[in-house]
Design a protein around this motif. Structure first.
Motif, PDB file in Angstrom:
ATOM      1  N   GLU A  35      -3.475 -39.077  15.981  1.00 58.81           N
ATOM      2  CA  GLU A  35      -3.631 -40.318  16.728  1.00 58.81           C
ATOM      3  C   GLU A  35      -3.144 -41.492  15.885  1.00 58.81           C
ATOM      4  N   TYR A  36      -2.445 -42.431  16.530  1.00 57.14           N
ATOM      5  CA  TYR A  36      -1.863 -43.570  15.836  1.00 57.14           C
ATOM      6  C   TYR A  36      -2.163 -44.852  16.588  1.00 57.14           C
ATOM      7  N   PHE A  37      -2.314 -45.936  15.827  1.00 59.05           N
ATOM      8  CA  PHE A  37      -2.313 -47.274  16.373  1.00 59.05           C
ATOM      9  C   PHE A  37      -0.909 -47.846  16.203  1.00 59.05           C
ATOM     10  N   ILE A  38      -0.426 -48.566  17.194  1.00 66.26           N
ATOM     11  CA  ILE A  38       0.871 -49.210  17.127  1.00 66.26           C
ATOM     12  C   ILE A  38       0.647 -50.706  16.897  1.00 66.26           C
ATOM     13  N   SER A  39       1.294 -51.246  15.883  1.00 64.05           N
ATOM     14  CA  SER A  39       1.185 -52.676  15.600  1.00 64.05           C
ATOM     15  C   SER A  39       2.548 -53.225  15.239  1.00 64.05           C
ATOM     16  N   VAL A  40       2.664 -54.560  15.254  1.00 66.02           N
ATOM     17  CA  VAL A  40       3.946 -55.227  15.025  1.00 66.02           C
ATOM     18  C   VAL A  40       3.736 -56.399  14.083  1.00 66.02           C
ATOM     19  N   ARG A  41       4.643 -56.557  13.125  1.00 66.10           N
ATOM     20  CA  ARG A  41       4.684 -57.744  12.285  1.00 66.10           C
ATOM     21  C   ARG A  41       6.059 -58.374  12.456  1.00 66.10           C
ATOM     22  N   ALA A  42       6.108 -59.696  12.570  1.00 71.60           N
ATOM     23  CA  ALA A  42       7.373 -60.388  12.791  1.00 71.60           C
ATOM     24  C   ALA A  42       7.394 -61.686  11.998  1.00 71.60           C
ATOM     25  N   SER A  43       8.603 -62.140  11.680  1.00 68.25           N
ATOM     26  CA  SER A  43       8.762 -63.385  10.930  1.00 68.25           C
ATOM     27  C   SER A  43       8.833 -64.577  11.870  1.00 68.25           C
ATOM     28  N   ASP A  44       8.987 -65.784  11.276  1.00 71.33           N
ATOM     29  CA  ASP A  44       9.182 -67.029  12.031  1.00 71.33           C
ATOM     30  C   ASP A  44       8.039 -67.305  13.000  1.00 71.33           C
ATOM     31  N   GLU A  45       6.789 -66.982  12.567  1.00 73.34           N
ATOM     32  CA  GLU A  45       5.586 -67.277  13.366  1.00 73.34           C
ATOM     33  C   GLU A  45       5.603 -66.595  14.724  1.00 73.34           C
ATOM     34  N   HIS A  46       6.225 -65.437  14.799  1.00 69.78           N
ATOM     35  CA  HIS A  46       6.169 -64.633  16.013  1.00 69.78           C
ATOM     36  C   HIS A  46       5.047 -63.608  15.909  1.00 69.78           C
ATOM     37  N   TYR A  47       4.566 -63.173  17.056  1.00 69.34           N
ATOM     38  CA  TYR A  47       3.531 -62.146  17.105  1.00 69.34           C
ATOM     39  C   TYR A  47       3.757 -61.285  18.351  1.00 69.34           C
ATOM     40  N   ALA A  48       3.119 -60.127  18.362  1.00 68.98           N
ATOM     41  CA  ALA A  48       3.256 -59.228  19.507  1.00 68.98           C
ATOM     42  C   ALA A  48       2.312 -59.674  20.626  1.00 68.98           C
ATOM     43  N   LYS A  49       2.878 -60.156  21.705  1.00 77.36           N
ATOM     44  CA  LYS A  49       2.061 -60.566  22.841  1.00 77.36           C
ATOM     45  C   LYS A  49       1.600 -59.355  23.626  1.00 77.36           C
ATOM     46  N   SER A  50       2.468 -58.329  23.705  1.00 79.75           N
ATOM     47  CA  SER A  50       2.080 -57.110  24.405  1.00 79.75           C
ATOM     48  C   SER A  50       2.844 -55.923  23.832  1.00 79.75           C
ATOM     49  N   ILE A  51       2.172 -54.760  23.851  1.00 76.83           N
ATOM     50  CA  ILE A  51       2.799 -53.488  23.497  1.00 76.83           C
ATOM     51  C   ILE A  51       2.426 -52.511  24.602  1.00 76.83           C
ATOM     52  N   THR A  52       3.443 -52.004  25.297  1.00 72.58           N
ATOM     53  CA  THR A  52       3.175 -51.092  26.408  1.00 72.58           C
ATOM     54  C   THR A  52       3.948 -49.789  26.209  1.00 72.58           C
ATOM     55  N   TYR A  53       3.399 -48.718  26.794  1.00 72.96           N
ATOM     56  CA  TYR A  53       4.080 -47.433  26.794  1.00 72.96           C
ATOM     57  C   TYR A  53       4.148 -46.939  28.226  1.00 72.96           C
ATOM     58  N   LYS A  54       5.363 -46.913  28.751  1.00 77.39           N
ATOM     59  CA  LYS A  54       5.585 -46.557  30.152  1.00 77.39           C
ATOM     60  C   LYS A  54       4.727 -47.395  31.087  1.00 77.39           C
ATOM     61  N   GLY A  55       4.661 -48.701  30.746  1.00 81.80           N
ATOM     62  CA  GLY A  55       3.946 -49.654  31.583  1.00 81.80           C
ATOM     63  C   GLY A  55       2.467 -49.780  31.293  1.00 81.80           C
ATOM     64  N   LYS A  56       1.905 -48.928  30.420  1.00 84.25           N
ATOM     65  CA  LYS A  56       0.480 -48.968  30.121  1.00 84.25           C
ATOM     66  C   LYS A  56       0.243 -49.711  28.811  1.00 84.25           C
ATOM     67  N   ASN A  57      -0.753 -50.619  28.807  1.00 86.30           N
ATOM     68  CA  ASN A  57      -1.068 -51.386  27.605  1.00 86.30           C
ATOM     69  C   ASN A  57      -1.623 -50.469  26.506  1.00 86.30           C
ATOM     70  N   VAL A  58      -1.021 -50.521  25.318  1.00 85.79           N
ATOM     71  CA  VAL A  58      -1.497 -49.717  24.199  1.00 85.79           C
ATOM     72  C   VAL A  58      -1.823 -50.601  22.992  1.00 85.79           C
ATOM     73  N   MET A  59      -1.981 -51.901  23.230  1.00 84.38           N
ATOM     74  CA  MET A  59      -2.358 -52.802  22.155  1.00 84.38           C
ATOM     75  C   MET A  59      -3.744 -52.418  21.646  1.00 84.38           C
ATOM     76  N   ASP A  60      -3.845 -52.055  20.368  1.00 81.65           N
ATOM     77  CA  ASP A  60      -5.108 -51.648  19.735  1.00 81.65           C
ATOM     78  C   ASP A  60      -5.705 -50.392  20.354  1.00 81.65           C
ATOM     79  N   GLN A  61      -4.898 -49.612  21.032  1.00 81.90           N
ATOM     80  CA  GLN A  61      -5.375 -48.370  21.613  1.00 81.90           C
ATOM     81  C   GLN A  61      -4.677 -47.193  20.919  1.00 81.90           C
ATOM     82  N   PRO A  62      -5.410 -46.130  20.591  1.00 82.91           N
ATOM     83  CA  PRO A  62      -4.776 -44.994  19.907  1.00 82.91           C
ATOM     84  C   PRO A  62      -3.822 -44.237  20.832  1.00 82.91           C
ATOM     85  N   ILE A  63      -2.707 -43.803  20.228  1.00 82.55           N
ATOM     86  CA  ILE A  63      -1.721 -42.990  20.932  1.00 82.55           C
ATOM     87  C   ILE A  63      -1.768 -41.590  20.342  1.00 82.55           C
TER      88      ILE A  63
END
Length: 635
Positions: free
Chosen positions: A473-501
């Motif tokens: 099981e994995y958590f998916i997260s994103v780091r970005a430069s220039d003060e950007h952040y991940a607003k949403s992470i989806t897998y086949k349309g389903k929200n997986v932000m902070d949810q184990p895959i």
């Protein structure tokens, strides 16, 4: 820059040497060097210069140091902040590269164009003590003030360091020729709660020994060795016999560094001990020589280990796999130089072998060879699949033929796209992470520069791939430069932000979509009860994250807390636990149980502060240090 690179390599080695408790010390030392080098490069104003004349002599005899190279390292500027220090990269750390002049028959020298500052002298003379970053405040090394206006006349007294010499022999008295001999400083175990300056000095001293060459020698045709210019202190002497450990018949050039620096199991410590723990320590004094420090090679039984790497599901023999062995146990349980790590690659039949191995327990790490990692198996239908990195424990037994079969599973991977809401341009750097309890894998940052034209590429979408995933099981997260952040992470349309895959071996999960937004929020603050002795980091962990995953707290940002005990973190809007991590009581991933990992994270959260990050805004917070195991919990 070359000196900085050399320093970084030496510090990375010293991390392995000192163990996990000193890793933060080495990182802080690297950061200091980077900052100092950057500050020095930013100084463009020309300074006045003057001429320095002087004489160099031996303090014990008064005799001149004839026809010898002398240079000066500026350790402080004048007319600036008295606490400001100049970059040690070109001087104190690597004094062999200091610009120098030659003394005459009377030990006299003239050096022109010397800028104002506080200086120390360094001599490119075998056996002479030179200042290092660890001991430059010692009264042994005089400091000279140059004002940059009037010509300076100085006297430079130098001292011979200690010396250690002896002979290395086999059991029958025959000399061991051309072997590497190491002089190993003896330090007490490093406690993370020790004075920071003492930890830094320990790291720095070992780096100096490695970079200056003081700590290495080679036996001659009669088995003799000698160390000179040794700083005062306690040491152990170790000899390593040459060993081509991977069992190959590859010819090695007489000038190859592999002859001298390969990791050999065939180690003996003075006088004839198999381990550093059982070795005799030597006390070295300035100006004195310890002679007849003879080493008789310890008797031992050596074994060859032969094995194969096979697919877990199909038993197929797998070529191009790197097999890395290391002795099982904590780094501090082994000798100063290494945990006896060895690496080889499987052949076309999936076979690997190691020679000259000692009995004991080992851990084998199996991974794709670096030359295969960037190949695309999908581009060649006949190519074998890539396999996930894995660890395997086994034991080499005395008097037995040791054959080991290592079974590995195909790697899983995640693939998808990254965009910015409003179809705006992507930031320069974006990383997608997949974190399990014990492992982290990441994607490459998108290329935003055309290297042929050296022009920035306008990108509004990019693809990513996270490879080398094991089943789990994995958590998916994103780091970005220039003060950007991940607003949403989806897998086949389903929200997986902070949810184990859940990922299965060999599975390719396609269809992830990451949408970024700009204007992340910030939190700034201070650790109110930190001491100068602490190496600490501030972390943010989303309140809704599942702590049953060891790396869950890495979903947020982190910041090293320096001498002013302040921090600044940024992340996407939401609720977070804000806490301090200092490395104490941290379980070792390889040996820890799920329960111990969960309990460790829960203990960190006991001192956490709950905050809310808002888009484009900054909040302030105060943090407290985590309680040690010996401290009672506050009611």
């Amino acid at each position: 820059m070359k000196s900085i690179f050399t320093l970084l390599i030496a510090l990375l080695l010293s991390i392995g040497v000192l163990g996990q408790s000193a890793a933060d010390a080495a990182k802080a030392a690297v950061d200091k060097v980077k900052d100092a080098a950057r500050d020095a490069a930013a100084t463009t104003e020309e300074e006045p210069t003057t001429t320095v004349r002087g004489r160099v002599f031996y303090e014990d005899t008064g005799q001149p140091l004839r026809r010898s190279w002398i240079g000066f390292v500026r350790i402080k500027k004048l007319n600036t902040d008295p606490n400001e220090t100049v970059s040690p990269v070109s001087g104190v750390w690597d004094y062999q590269n200091v610009e120098s002049v030659l003394t005459n028959d009377f030990g006299e020298f003239v050096m022109k164009d010397v800028a104002p500052g506080i200086y120390q002298a360094v001599l490119k003379v075998p056996g002479i003590l030179n200042p290092t970053l660890a001991d430059r405040e010692s009264p042994v090394f005089r400091q000279y003030m140059i004002d940059g206006v009037s010509e300076a006349q100085i006297e430079v007294g130098v001292r011979r360091g200690g010396a250690v010499s002896g002979r290395v022999m086999y059991q029958d008295g025959a000399p061991l020729i051309g072997a590497k001999v190491s002089l190993l400083p003896v330090f007490p175990p490093i406690d993370p709660s020790s004075e920071k300056t003492e930890i830094e000095k320990t790291v720095q001293f070992k780096v100096i020994m490695a970079m200056s060459g003081i700590g290495t020698a080679q036996t001659d045709d009669r088995g003799y060795y000698r160390f000179a210019g040794v700083p005062e202190g306690e040491y152990r002497v170790m000899v390593a016999e040459p060993s081509v450990f991977d069992g190959s018949n590859t010819k090695i050039s007489a000038y190859s560094t592999q002859r001298y620096f390969n990791t050999s199991e065939l180690k003996t410590y003075y006088p004839n001990a198999k381990t550093e723990v059982d070795a005799s320590a030597l006390q070295v004094f300035v100006g004195e020589e310890l002679q007849d420090i003879d080493i008789t090679l310890a008797p031992r039984e050596l074994y060859e280990v032969v094995g194969r790497v096979v697919g877990k599901n199909n038993n197929a023999l797998v070529d191009g796999i790197e097999v890395t062995f290391e002795r099982e146990g904590k780094k501090e349980d082994f000798d100063y130089q290494s945990k006896q790590i060895r690496t080889t690659t499987t052949d076309k039949e999936g076979v690997w072998r190691f020679k000259d191995m000692l009995p004991g327990k080992y851990v084998a790490t199996v991974a794709e060879a670096s030359y295969r990692r960037y190949d695309d198996p999908d581009a060649d239908p006949g190519a074998r699949p890539n396999y996930a990195t894995s660890e395997h424990k086994f034991e080499i037994l005395e008097g037995e033929r040791n054959e080991v079969i290592l079974r590995i599973a195909e790697e899983a991977k995640l693939e998808g796209t990254i965009t910015v809401e409003g179809n705006r341009e992507l930031p320069d750097s974006v990383w997608v992470y997949a974190d399990s309890r014990t492992d982290r894998a990441s994607s490459d940052t998108p290329e935003t520069t055309d290297y042929e034209s050296e022009e920035t590429v306008q990108m509004v979408q990019t693809e990513f791939s996270v490879d080398d995933l094991k089943e789990g099981e994995y958590f998916i997260s994103v780091r970005a430069s220039d003060e950007h952040y991940a607003k949403s992470i989806t897998y086949k349309g389903k929200n997986v932000m902070d949810q184990p895959i859940k990922v299965e071996a060999g599975q390719k999960l396609e269809g992830f979509r990451v949408v970024l937004s700009s204007g992340s929020g910030k939190v700034t603050g201070k650790v109110i009860d930190a001491k100068q002795t602490d190496y600490i980091y501030a972390y943010m962990m989303p309140v809704r994250a599942d702590i049953s995953l060891y790396r869950a707290y890495l979903l947020g940002d982190s910041d090293y807390i320096g001498d002013d005990f302040t921090f600044e973190l940024s992340d996407r809007p939401g609720e977070y636990y804000l806490f301090v991590k200092d490395g104490s009581n941290e379980p070792k991933t390889r040996d820890a149980t799920p329960e111990s990992l969960d309990n460790w994270v829960r203990k960190l959260l006991k001192n956490a502060v709950k905050i809310r990050i808002q888009r484009g805004r900054t909040v302030e917070a105060e943090l407290s240090m985590p309680k040690k195991d010996s401290e009672p919990e506050t009611p």
